[in-house]
Design a protein around this motif. Structure first.
Motif, mmCIF file in Angstrom:
data_model
loop_
_atom_site.group_PDB
_atom_site.id
_atom_site.type_symbol
_atom_site.label_atom_id
_atom_site.label_comp_id
_atom_site.label_asym_id
_atom_site.label_seq_id
_atom_site.Cartn_x
_atom_site.Cartn_y
_atom_site.Cartn_z
ATOM 1 N N ASP A 74 0.837 -1.207 0.000
ATOM 2 C CA ASP A 74 0.000 0.000 0.000
ATOM 3 C C ASP A 74 0.870 1.256 0.000
ATOM 4 O OD1 ASP A 74 -3.066 -0.909 1.071
ATOM 5 O OD2 ASP A 74 -1.431 -2.286 1.536
ATOM 6 N N THR A 78 -8.323 0.633 -7.097
ATOM 7 C CA THR A 78 -6.898 0.422 -6.825
ATOM 8 C C THR A 78 -6.139 0.110 -8.116
ATOM 9 O OG1 THR A 78 -7.194 -0.308 -4.546
ATOM 10 C CG2 THR A 78 -5.269 -1.168 -5.702
ATOM 11 N N LEU A 116 -6.081 -9.203 -3.227
ATOM 12 C CA LEU A 116 -5.680 -8.039 -4.005
ATOM 13 C C LEU A 116 -4.539 -8.305 -4.980
ATOM 14 C CD1 LEU A 116 -6.018 -5.022 -4.549
ATOM 15 C CD2 LEU A 116 -4.433 -4.579 -2.652
ATOM 16 N N ALA A 154 1.187 -0.202 -4.964
ATOM 17 C CA ALA A 154 -0.196 0.024 -5.382
ATOM 18 C C ALA A 154 -0.815 1.238 -4.700
ATOM 19 C CB ALA A 154 -1.037 -1.218 -5.093
ATOM 20 N N ASP A 155 -1.595 1.979 -5.474
ATOM 21 C CA ASP A 155 -2.354 3.111 -4.950
ATOM 22 C C ASP A 155 -3.699 2.571 -4.469
ATOM 23 O OD1 ASP A 155 -3.343 5.565 -4.290
ATOM 24 O OD2 ASP A 155 -3.430 6.348 -6.341
ATOM 25 N N THR A 156 -3.717 2.100 -3.236
ATOM 26 C CA THR A 156 -4.908 1.476 -2.656
ATOM 27 C C THR A 156 -5.799 2.467 -1.917
ATOM 28 O OG1 THR A 156 -3.609 0.926 -0.686
ATOM 29 C CG2 THR A 156 -3.793 -0.776 -2.383
ATOM 30 N N ALA A 186 -10.713 -3.965 -4.981
ATOM 31 C CA ALA A 186 -9.950 -3.595 -6.183
ATOM 32 C C ALA A 186 -10.838 -2.884 -7.194
ATOM 33 C CB ALA A 186 -9.322 -4.829 -6.802
ATOM 34 N N ASP A 191 -9.780 2.884 -2.630
ATOM 35 C CA ASP A 191 -10.690 1.857 -2.119
ATOM 36 C C ASP A 191 -10.721 1.823 -0.596
ATOM 37 O OD1 ASP A 191 -11.686 0.916 -4.566
ATOM 38 O OD2 ASP A 191 -9.934 -0.342 -4.869
#
Length: 221
Positions: free
Chosen positions: A14, A89, A123, A18-20, A86, A23
């Motif tokens: 995170d 994300t 994910l 990944a640009d989580t 997801a 979400d």
């Protein structure tokens, strides 16, 4: 500064790979609207996304573990997030090129996150990271970051000495964990960074973009 050449590069998930945050923030705000409360501004939630439920509940409700209602909110948030993990994300720009560059030069890479396996296992394949050499979740070992145990487990699974691994992350605890594990550390300044300035973390290097990490690896000796 020239870092020691790695055989493997490990990454936080995170805020690093990944640009989580979209979400995570959406799940937190669903918890609020379900209770008749106005959503918390995204700009307030994004910087604490790497801290998961603790950070998001703190920013949105002003509560911390042990406070009344915290546990109920935590369970509601996690259940909501699991059902929409997801939707928005995506990998940060440059991550795919970074990973392809590492693989082309025969560097191993893996993921070490404090996200529980319940979420990581869902994910990771959905955002195209299923080819990681290892995936260590927050509950894979008895300790989570900033303890070095997850990083040491990742090195063990890759069959590579921790001294030949780098760890890249967007939070102070990532740098602390990497340092404790004997790894070279790189602060991911493109990530969430928790309202903090990565230059204060005493990482071995700071990268402003994923491709800068690749340049650091290729320039190491």
């Amino acid at each position: 500064m020239t870092l020691p050449k790695p055989r493997a590069v490990l990454f936080d998930l995170d805020g690093t790979l990944a640009d989580t945050a979209p979400d995570l923030a959406a799940a937190m705000n669903k918890v609020r609207t379900d209770r008749g409360l106005a959503p918390t501004p995204y700009e307030q939630l994004r910087p604490v996304a790497s801290a998961g439920a603790r950070g998001l509940i703190g920013a949105s409700f002003g509560l911390k573990p042990g406070d009344d209602s915290y546990e109920e909110l935590r369970v509601a948030f996690l259940d909501t997030y699991e059902g929409a993990i997801a939707v928005h994300t995506s990998l940060f720009e440059g991550i795919q090129a970074l990973l392809e560059g590492l693989q082309a030069q025969n560097f191993a890479w893996g993921i070490v996150t404090n996200k529980a396996a319940r979420f990581t296992d869902l994910l990771v394949p959905r955002i195209g990271l299923h080819h990681a050499g290892c995936v260590i979740s927050g509950d894979t070992t008895p300790h989570s970051k900033p303890h070095p145990a997850p990083l040491l487990e990742a090195a063990k699974r890759l069959g590579i000495s921790p001294l030949e691994c780098w760890y890249v992350g967007d939070d102070l605890r990532d740098i602390e964990a990497g340092r404790a594990a004997g790894m070279a550390t790189v602060g991911a300044a493109w990530g969430y960074c928790g309202h903090a300035e990565p230059a204060t973390w005493e990482a071995d290097a700071i990268a402003s973009s994923p491709l800068e990490v690749l340049k650091l690896v290729l320039g190491s000796s």
